[in-house]
Write a protein that holds these residues in place. Structure first.
Motif, PDB file in Angstrom:
ATOM      1  N   GLY A 109       0.685  -1.280   0.023  1.00 23.56           N
ATOM      2  CA  GLY A 109       0.118  -0.128   0.131  1.00 23.56           C
ATOM      3  C   GLY A 109       0.803   1.120   0.052  1.00 23.56           C
ATOM      4  O   GLY A 109       2.101   1.150   0.242  1.00 23.56           O
ATOM      5  N   PHE A 110       0.183   2.542  -0.098  1.00 30.38           N
ATOM      6  CA  PHE A 110       0.967   3.696  -0.118  1.00 30.38           C
ATOM      7  C   PHE A 110       0.786   4.187   1.239  1.00 30.38           C
ATOM      8  O   PHE A 110      -0.259   4.433   1.857  1.00 30.38           O
ATOM      9  CB  PHE A 110       0.286   4.619  -1.165  1.00 30.38           C
ATOM     10  N   MET A 111       1.934   4.438   1.823  1.00 37.27           N
ATOM     11  CA  MET A 111       2.203   4.975   3.035  1.00 37.27           C
ATOM     12  C   MET A 111       2.093   6.491   3.530  1.00 37.27           C
ATOM     13  O   MET A 111       2.408   7.170   2.483  1.00 37.27           O
ATOM     14  CB  MET A 111       3.515   4.550   3.793  1.00 37.27           C
ATOM     15  N   VAL A 112       1.434   6.676   4.442  1.00 42.92           N
ATOM     16  CA  VAL A 112       0.792   8.098   4.407  1.00 42.92           C
ATOM     17  C   VAL A 112       1.150   8.695   6.297  1.00 42.92           C
ATOM     18  O   VAL A 112       0.648   7.688   6.962  1.00 42.92           O
ATOM     19  CB  VAL A 112      -0.612   8.405   4.265  1.00 42.92           C
ATOM     20  N   PRO A 113       1.711   9.562   6.440  1.00 46.38           N
ATOM     21  CA  PRO A 113       1.959  10.027   7.806  1.00 46.38           C
ATOM     22  C   PRO A 113       0.483  10.532   8.472  1.00 46.38           C
ATOM     23  O   PRO A 113      -0.088  11.237   7.693  1.00 46.38           O
ATOM     24  CB  PRO A 113       3.016  11.183   7.712  1.00 46.38           C
ATOM     25  N   VAL A 114       0.460  10.570   9.705  1.00 49.04           N
ATOM     26  CA  VAL A 114      -0.916  11.231  10.196  1.00 49.04           C
ATOM     27  C   VAL A 114      -0.384  12.230  10.997  1.00 49.04           C
ATOM     28  O   VAL A 114       0.505  12.417  11.609  1.00 49.04           O
ATOM     29  CB  VAL A 114      -1.547   9.987  10.859  1.00 49.04           C
ATOM     30  N   ALA A 164      -8.740   5.892  19.915  1.00 52.95           N
ATOM     31  CA  ALA A 164      -9.459   4.485  19.617  1.00 52.95           C
ATOM     32  C   ALA A 164      -8.267   3.605  18.819  1.00 52.95           C
ATOM     33  O   ALA A 164      -8.337   2.416  19.106  1.00 52.95           O
ATOM     34  CB  ALA A 164     -10.486   4.843  18.997  1.00 52.95           C
ATOM     35  N   SER A 165      -7.523   4.451  17.950  1.00 55.76           N
ATOM     36  CA  SER A 165      -6.632   3.269  17.245  1.00 55.76           C
ATOM     37  C   SER A 165      -5.186   3.453  17.735  1.00 55.76           C
ATOM     38  O   SER A 165      -4.501   2.720  17.139  1.00 55.76           O
ATOM     39  CB  SER A 165      -6.976   3.948  15.668  1.00 55.76           C
ATOM     40  N   LYS A 166      -5.120   3.976  18.868  1.00 56.88           N
ATOM     41  CA  LYS A 166      -3.566   4.206  19.190  1.00 56.88           C
ATOM     42  C   LYS A 166      -2.898   4.793  18.095  1.00 56.88           C
ATOM     43  O   LYS A 166      -1.803   4.170  18.148  1.00 56.88           O
ATOM     44  CB  LYS A 166      -3.058   2.743  19.992  1.00 56.88           C
ATOM     45  N   ILE A 167      -2.856   5.796  17.690  1.00 60.73           N
ATOM     46  CA  ILE A 167      -2.312   6.501  16.594  1.00 60.73           C
ATOM     47  C   ILE A 167      -1.952   7.971  17.336  1.00 60.73           C
ATOM     48  O   ILE A 167      -2.797   8.650  17.882  1.00 60.73           O
ATOM     49  CB  ILE A 167      -3.082   6.523  15.265  1.00 60.73           C
ATOM     50  N   VAL A 168      -0.790   8.408  16.997  1.00 57.97           N
ATOM     51  CA  VAL A 168      -0.186   9.769  17.417  1.00 57.97           C
ATOM     52  C   VAL A 168       0.167  10.283  16.219  1.00 57.97           C
ATOM     53  O   VAL A 168       0.307   9.855  15.025  1.00 57.97           O
ATOM     54  CB  VAL A 168       0.696   9.757  18.515  1.00 57.97           C
ATOM     55  N   THR A 169       0.108  11.947  16.306  1.00 60.15           N
ATOM     56  CA  THR A 169       0.616  12.428  15.279  1.00 60.15           C
ATOM     57  C   THR A 169       2.217  12.019  14.702  1.00 60.15           C
ATOM     58  O   THR A 169       3.107  11.809  15.891  1.00 60.15           O
ATOM     59  CB  THR A 169       0.835  13.978  15.576  1.00 60.15           C
ATOM     60  N   GLY A 170       2.308  11.618  13.569  1.00 63.21           N
ATOM     61  CA  GLY A 170       3.801  11.038  13.050  1.00 63.21           C
ATOM     62  C   GLY A 170       3.650   9.638  12.964  1.00 63.21           C
ATOM     63  O   GLY A 170       4.647   8.826  12.274  1.00 63.21           O
ATOM     64  N   SER A 171       2.689   9.064  13.266  1.00 60.28           N
ATOM     65  CA  SER A 171       2.440   7.343  12.964  1.00 60.28           C
ATOM     66  C   SER A 171       2.258   7.368  11.420  1.00 60.28           C
ATOM     67  O   SER A 171       1.680   8.478  10.832  1.00 60.28           O
ATOM     68  CB  SER A 171       1.034   6.915  13.780  1.00 60.28           C
ATOM     69  N   THR A 172       2.298   6.155  10.959  1.00 60.15           N
ATOM     70  CA  THR A 172       2.042   6.323   9.516  1.00 60.15           C
ATOM     71  C   THR A 172       0.746   5.173   9.237  1.00 60.15           C
ATOM     72  O   THR A 172       0.682   4.063  10.193  1.00 60.15           O
ATOM     73  CB  THR A 172       3.243   5.746   8.659  1.00 60.15           C
ATOM     74  N   VAL A 173       0.085   5.225   8.283  1.00 58.32           N
ATOM     75  CA  VAL A 173      -0.758   4.457   7.952  1.00 58.32           C
ATOM     76  C   VAL A 173      -0.511   3.969   6.319  1.00 58.32           C
ATOM     77  O   VAL A 173      -0.068   4.580   5.745  1.00 58.32           O
ATOM     78  CB  VAL A 173      -2.152   4.984   8.186  1.00 58.32           C
ATOM     79  N   ARG A 174      -1.458   3.045   5.839  1.00 61.66           N
ATOM     80  CA  ARG A 174      -1.308   2.835   4.419  1.00 61.66           C
ATOM     81  C   ARG A 174      -2.707   2.648   3.805  1.00 61.66           C
ATOM     82  O   ARG A 174      -3.480   2.186   4.276  1.00 61.66           O
ATOM     83  CB  ARG A 174      -0.400   1.590   4.298  1.00 61.66           C
ATOM     84  N   ILE A 175      -2.511   3.079   2.549  1.00 60.17           N
ATOM     85  CA  ILE A 175      -3.827   2.806   1.855  1.00 60.17           C
ATOM     86  C   ILE A 175      -4.101   1.438   1.394  1.00 60.17           C
ATOM     87  O   ILE A 175      -3.187   1.203   0.823  1.00 60.17           O
ATOM     88  CB  ILE A 175      -3.733   3.770   0.495  1.00 60.17           C
ATOM     89  N   ILE A 176      -5.026   0.883   1.422  1.00 59.66           N
ATOM     90  CA  ILE A 176      -5.244  -0.417   1.067  1.00 59.66           C
ATOM     91  C   ILE A 176      -6.130  -0.655  -0.154  1.00 59.66           C
ATOM     92  O   ILE A 176      -7.216   0.154  -0.100  1.00 59.66           O
ATOM     93  CB  ILE A 176      -5.788  -1.515   2.372  1.00 59.66           C
TER      94      ILE A 176
END
Length: 213
Positions: A26-31, A201-213
């Motif tokens: 997937g394409f990685m994206v910072p949060v 709820a998802s245990k994400i902080v600014t600077g975490s990365t997610v991916r487009i699926i």
């Protein structure tokens, strides 16, 4: 001739493998986690902070926006309030308040999930500043989760402005976010924006990365 054929087949196989890996990863994206905030018209800035007042820049944000030094108190219909809500500049044509679902419960307002700027028929809210107060008949929303992208990032991700995608956080919660809107502009830096409820709820902080699926 046979060597060229083998070389071509090998090249094509490597390309196919790379495409498959890109699709899998997937394409990685910072949060960036977006806290509650307010956008104001020039008229409302003066109503809340005094005649002739202009916003003072605290921190630059993407797309020409900035976090201002000024803060206000927002008040719901049941006179429940949240203090020290940051104002973002520059001034807009319509005032808008963006909160989380938890904030909406605390304030006693029925804020719809909307894209920023789409406030028609949204929840009423009052704002109090050091020099006055205003009442908005509409303008309070819960911001729809979205990804800011430059045209180059959009091309790399294979998406375009207005597309809606799903995104996964590969952490211990393994949360999947559906209905994520793509927003493309030359001034944007690659970043997915979610509110504090979604982040906690998802245990994400600014600077975490997610991916487009």
């Amino acid at each position: 001739m046979e060597e060229k054929t083998i070389e071509l087949i090998t090249k094509l196989a490597l390309q196919a493998l790379e495409e498959q890996q890109n699709h899998t990863n997937g394409f990685m994206v910072p949060v960036g986690v977006s806290a509650r905030h307010v956008h104001l018209t020039k008229e409302h800035v003066e109503a809340l902070f005094g005649a002739g007042h202009t916003l003072h820049k605290k921190k630059d944000l993407m797309g020409g926006q900035f976090a201002a030094e000024e803060c206000v108190t927002i008040v719901g219909l049941k006179l429940r309030a949240i203090e020290n809500v940051r104002v973002l500049g520059p001034c807009r044509s319509k005032s808008q308040v963006e909160i989380s679902a938890t904030d909406a419960l605390k304030l006693g307002v029925k804020a719809p999930i909307r894209e920023s700027g789409n406030i028609a028929g949204s929840a009423p809210i009052a704002l109090v500043g050091p020099k006055g107060a205003i009442y908005l008949n509409e303008g309070c929303i819960i911001a729809k989760r979205h990804i800011h992208m430059s045209p180059k990032d959009a091309e790399a991700a294979g998406v375009k402005d207005g597309d809606v995608v799903s995104v996964k956080a590969d952490n211990e919660r393994g949360t999947v976010f559906n209905h994520v809107q793509i927003r493309v502009h030359d001034s944007f830096t690659l970043e997915m924006h979610i509110d504090t409820d979604e982040a906690n709820a998802s245990k994400i902080v600014t600077g975490s990365t997610v991916r487009i699926i």
